[in-house]
Design an enzyme around this catalytic site. Structure first.
Site, PDB file in Angstrom:
ATOM      1  N   LYS A  77       0.843  -1.207   0.000  1.00 19.04           N
ATOM      2  CA  LYS A  77       0.000   0.000   0.000  1.00 19.04           C
ATOM      3  C   LYS A  77       0.872   1.249   0.000  1.00 19.04           C
ATOM      4  CE  LYS A  77      -3.547  -2.161   2.788  1.00 19.04           C
ATOM      5  NZ  LYS A  77      -4.211  -2.157   4.089  1.00 19.04           N
TER       6      LYS A  77
ATOM      7  N   GLN B  16      -5.197  -2.034   9.889  1.00 14.26           N
ATOM      8  CA  GLN B  16      -4.792  -3.257   9.189  1.00 14.26           C
ATOM      9  C   GLN B  16      -5.376  -4.484   9.892  1.00 14.26           C
ATOM     10  OE1 GLN B  16      -2.942  -3.068   6.322  1.00 14.26           O
ATOM     11  NE2 GLN B  16      -3.384  -5.250   6.195  1.00 14.26           N
TER      12      GLN B  16
ATOM     13  N   ASP C 128     -11.348   2.735   4.131  1.00 10.20           N
ATOM     14  CA  ASP C 128     -11.721   1.330   3.935  1.00 10.20           C
ATOM     15  C   ASP C 128     -13.244   1.168   3.915  1.00 10.20           C
ATOM     16  OD1 ASP C 128      -9.642  -0.359   3.432  1.00 10.20           O
ATOM     17  OD2 ASP C 128      -9.237  -0.872   5.529  1.00 10.20           O
TER      18      ASP C 128
END
Ligand code: NAD
Length: 280
Positions: free
Chosen positions: A47, A91, A114
């Site tokens: 990422k 994460q 997200d």
């Protein structure tokens, strides 16, 4: 035919890069890592690389397992207030001792790149504009890139997770598809898969879907990531299925699209902030 997520994501990243270069400052993403996880480290690195390649700053804030939930929540609140930060994500997976939902829902929904806060999932359910979960958003983007018709198609999604299956079902409904969601308790899975014009498989079981289970000339999106003997496989038996259907490979299909949508969401937050500054 193969749906090349790597190529599509490169094109989208190029467009984002051209946009970002004209910004007065660099957008920034913060990834929060709680505990230690070797696979997560690879995802974080990927990422970061992708973000930097389009001119977005990327940083990882790490918490050891001895950290308290309050420490993590206070850090997220601090990041929410920081105007130089456009995207905050946690994460996964995180250790069981933490309340995942409480942590996620502390993120300011406009920085929830997200798309996992209740505010953003509620917006998706109501058909309102918000941050959409990256994997589902990337799948729709890939289908549109290849001009694949979605409206009126029979879409079957295998997997009902909050990360993939559920939000994706909402996006397909928005695109006027007829949607069926299958899961671990579905009986006679083949009955559904054989009738799918578009089949999405998001389970996490190597080669769950074989050639005899799919409709000829259908479109298959393989979300699964299965590491076996240091090799990565999807949930679909790509080698045999690709003879009769259009399919995304693993790796190189949905994965790169997911990362690109993270960048897209970050740029979206940046642009919305700029608009607010102009209006002030
Ligand atoms: P999850 O474990 O949360 O959900 C798996 C789903 O599969 C569940 O809804 C379950 O009901 C269903 N399922 C399990 N066994 C089944 C069976 N035999 N038949 C039918 N359904 C069954 O997983 P997730 O987070 O949705 O991820 C699914 C897979 O996709 C994993 O391999 C994950 O690594 C991968 N993934 C990839 C990306 C990407 O960017 N490429 C992103 C997210 C997840």
């Amino acid at each position: 035919m193969i749906l090349d997520g790597k190529m599509c994501s490169s094109k989208l990243k190029e467009a984002l890069k051209n946009e970002v270069v004209a910004f007065p400052s660099r957008p920034k993403i913060i990834d929060i890592q709680i505990g230690e996880n070797a696979a997560s480290e690879i995802y974080i690195r990927n990422k970061g690389k992708a973000a930097n390649s389009v001119g977005i700053d990327f940083d990882c804030v790490r918490f050891g397992v001895e950290s308290t939930e309050d420490e993590i929540i206070n850090k997220i609140k601090e990041l929410n207030e920081d105007e130089t930060i456009n995207g905050i994500l946690v994460q996964m997976p995180i250790p069981d001792k933490y309340d995942y939902k409480k942590i996620i829902n502390t993120i300011n929904p406009s920085k929830d790149v997200d798309g996992l806060t209740y505010v953003n999932s509620g917006k998706l359910l109501n058909g309102e504009d918000g941050m959409v979960s990256c994997t589902p958003a990337g799948i729709i983007e890939l289908l549109k890139f290849y001009n694949i018709d979605i409206a009126s198609k029979n879409v079957v999604i295998i997997g009902r997770s909050i990360l993939v299956g559920k939000p994706l079902s909402m996006l397909f409904l928005k695109e006027n598809a007829t949607v069926t969601v299958c899961h671990s308790k579905t009986s006679n899975l083949s009955y559904f898969t054989k009738n799918a014009d578009i089949l999405v498989v998001a389970v996490g079981k190597k080669h769950l879907i074989t050639k005899d289970m799919v409709k000829e000339n259908s479109v298959i999106i393989d979300v699964g990531i299965n590491r076996v003997d240091d090799k990565i496989y999807g949930d679909v038996d790509l080698e045999n299925v690709k003879d009769i259907a259009t399919i995304t490979p693993v790796p190189g299909g949905v994965g790169p699209m997911t990362v690109t949508m993270l960048l897209y969401n970050t740029v979206k937050n940046y642009k919305e902030n700029q608009k607010k500054l102009v209006l002030k």
